[in-house]
Enzyme design. Structure first.
Site, PDB file in Angstrom:
ATOM      1  N   GLN A  69       1.128 -11.503  -3.764  1.00  0.00           N
ATOM      2  CA  GLN A  69       2.403 -11.168  -3.129  1.00  0.00           C
ATOM      3  C   GLN A  69       3.592 -11.506  -4.029  1.00  0.00           C
ATOM      4  OE1 GLN A  69       1.658 -10.091   0.252  1.00  0.00           O
ATOM      5  NE2 GLN A  69       3.592  -9.013   0.098  1.00  0.00           N
ATOM      6  N   LYS A 105       3.844  -8.368  -6.301  1.00  0.00           N
ATOM      7  CA  LYS A 105       4.128  -7.191  -5.484  1.00  0.00           C
ATOM      8  C   LYS A 105       5.582  -7.212  -5.026  1.00  0.00           C
ATOM      9  CE  LYS A 105       1.139  -6.172  -2.313  1.00  0.00           C
ATOM     10  NZ  LYS A 105       0.365  -6.128  -1.048  1.00  0.00           N
ATOM     11  N   LYS A 112       1.714 -15.998   1.980  1.00  0.00           N
ATOM     12  CA  LYS A 112       0.739 -15.365   2.864  1.00  0.00           C
ATOM     13  C   LYS A 112       0.231 -16.413   3.836  1.00  0.00           C
ATOM     14  CE  LYS A 112      -1.020 -11.172   3.348  1.00  0.00           C
ATOM     15  NZ  LYS A 112      -0.301  -9.903   3.180  1.00  0.00           N
ATOM     16  N   ASP A 121      -0.484  -8.262   9.204  1.00  0.00           N
ATOM     17  CA  ASP A 121      -1.544  -7.927   8.263  1.00  0.00           C
ATOM     18  C   ASP A 121      -2.755  -7.588   9.125  1.00  0.00           C
ATOM     19  OD1 ASP A 121      -2.041  -8.272   5.095  1.00  0.00           O
ATOM     20  OD2 ASP A 121      -3.889  -8.818   6.126  1.00  0.00           O
ATOM     21  N   ASN A 180      -4.128   0.345  10.415  1.00  0.00           N
ATOM     22  CA  ASN A 180      -2.781   0.839  10.213  1.00  0.00           C
ATOM     23  C   ASN A 180      -2.605   1.538   8.861  1.00  0.00           C
ATOM     24  OD1 ASN A 180       0.047   0.787  11.250  1.00  0.00           O
ATOM     25  ND2 ASN A 180       0.393  -0.328   9.360  1.00  0.00           N
TER      26      ASN A 180
END
Length: 452
Positions: free
Chosen positions: A118, A121, A133, A173, A248
């Site tokens: 993350q 990203k 996270k 998530d 999703n």
């Protein structure tokens, strides 16, 4: 992750060895660190100031690791105990930002791997957000709404003290969707007596959420594939697309692929996969998975053009573009060889680290366009940052405006990764390019802010 990791350049090998010694029995975290440090070795070698300031040594160690007990009561009155996690890796670019995952597989190694990914990203989005996270080994499947509410409230009873719109902003998530976010945010609001809309993203549109946030990760993975293809003068139109998962990310990757003229032909869950040569019917898939929460085989039962393959993964199906969108290390070297044998031309990771290192190597050796997760699935967190901006300004943007901004951010991410790879003699290597571009942004900020 059972594959042997390759040897590293001497400039970064000692850092990785220290990570292994300090974090034993954490293979997912080790794998994530290995990929990044292997890519950025040329940067470390050409920028001695990074080594002198211990930038990499600090970057691989989280700023804070939180692990806590989550006791809750089920519908039968029995006390249950789960474990909660939040790993806050880096806040040098902005408040910690990263999702919460509720799944039985969640452990410290997985949370650390996700949090480490993350960092880069989020840096690639250019949105001023750090990396984190979290989650729990709680399994929401088969639980009533009341049980999920009680668990979310118990989880937030501890985590709330570490959150805030200027400190740490979670999102959803795997296992954490709009229902769970609502319960989590409600408990945070009650405990703190503050309505900080910007401290949680992925909220319902009616109470502070952003348009396109639900669709963003899946849409972004398709947009990134589109950008990679454009470099070689190709388009999505008419291409067969293989997608794994049916959550999703997968659903909205399938939707956007349809909109761009492609033919998405697969979807999957833990029981197997369906293949539909006429193209996956998004409406039916959503009914089966989001409304009925049934197995993917139910889709094939209701669709004459579809068939269900039990206990297998969809990578044996011939496709032009693959979007692994289920979970980490779901696509191994054998799967990669099957895809290559069937002529796959591009892979865009919709999940976090869904391809094993050997699979990535196989794709790259074959000259396949490969978009790593930290670039290809950054659309979700990018739109989360847009949601934070709207909350801060008390504004709401239309679906069309939000999608236009998302597409522009993905285009910028692609350009940053492409240019960084080219700058370091790794033309077309999006793995190296994404790691280098993200690392350089974080490292520069670390130098500027001192040793903290």
């Amino acid at each position: 992750m059972t594959e042997t990791l390759t040897s590293l350049p001497s400039s970064v090998a000692a850092v990785f060895d220290a990570v292994v010694d300090r974090n034993p029995n954490e293979p997912e975290f080790q794998q994530a660190v290995h990929e990044v440090v292997n890519s950025i070795a040329p940067v470390i070698e050409s920028r001695p100031e990074f080594a002198a300031a211990g930038v990499l040594e600090r970057m691989v160690e989280p700023e804070r690791q939180i692990m806590f007990r989550v006791p809750w009561v089920d519908d039968q009155g029995r006390v249950r105990v789960n474990r909660g996690f939040r790993v806050q890796f880096s806040s040098v670019l902005g408040p910690y930002k990263g999702g919460l995952r509720f799944h039985p597989s969640v452990n410290l190694s997985i949370v650390k791997f996700l949090g480490f990914e993350q960092i880069f990203k989020n840096a690639l989005t250019g949105q001023g957000i750090g990396g984190a996270k979290g989650g729990s080994d709680f399994d929401p499947r088969g639980r009533s709404d009341a049980e999920i509410m009680r668990f979310c409230q118990a989880f937030m009873n501890e985590l709330y003290r570490h959150l805030g719109e200027h400190t740490d902003v979670p999102a959803g998530d795997i296992g954490v969707g709009g229902r769970e976010i609502g319960y989590l945010f409600g408990q945070y609001r009650k405990i703190t007596n503050r309505h900080e809309s910007g401290m949680f993203t992925g909220k319902g549109v009616q109470w502070g959420g952003a348009e396109v946030r639900t669709e963003a990760t899946g849409y972004g993975a398709v947009f990134f594939a589109e950008e990679m293809l454009a470099v070689r003068g190709r388009s999505m139109s008419g291409r067969r697309v293989g997608v794994s998962g049916s959550g999703n990310v997968a659903i909205y990757a399938i939707e956007k692929a349809h909109q761009l003229g492609a033919i998405p032909v697969t979807a999957s869950d833990s029981s197997g996969y369906v293949v539909d040569d006429e193209g996956i019917d998004v409406g039916l898939l959503r009914q089966v998975k989001e409304v009925e929460r049934a197995r993917i085989s139910t889709y094939a039962d209701r669709r004459a053009s579809a068939r269900f393959v039990e206990g297998a993964r969809p990578w044996e199906v011939a496709v032009d573009i693959a979007i692994p969108a289920a979970t980490q290390n779901e696509l191994d070297e054998t799967d990669a060889r099957a895809l290559l044998g069937n002529g796959v031309g591009a892979v865009s990771e919709g999940a976090n680290m869904p391809c094993t290192p050997a699979a990535v190597a196989a794709f790259q050796s074959a000259g396949v366009l490969f978009g790593p997760g930290k670039a290809a699935n950054a659309g979700g967190v990018a739109t989360s940052a847009l949601e934070m901006s709207q909350n801060a300004a008390r504004q709401r943007w239309s679906f069309e405006d939000s999608e236009r901004k998302l597409r522009a951010i993905v285009r910028d991410i692609h350009r940053a990764a492409f240019d960084a790879a080219e700058r370091h003699g790794r033309d077309g290597d999006y793995v190296a390019g994404a790691n280098i571009a993200g690392f350089e942004r974080v490292a520069q900020a670390m130098l500027a802010q001192g040793v903290i």
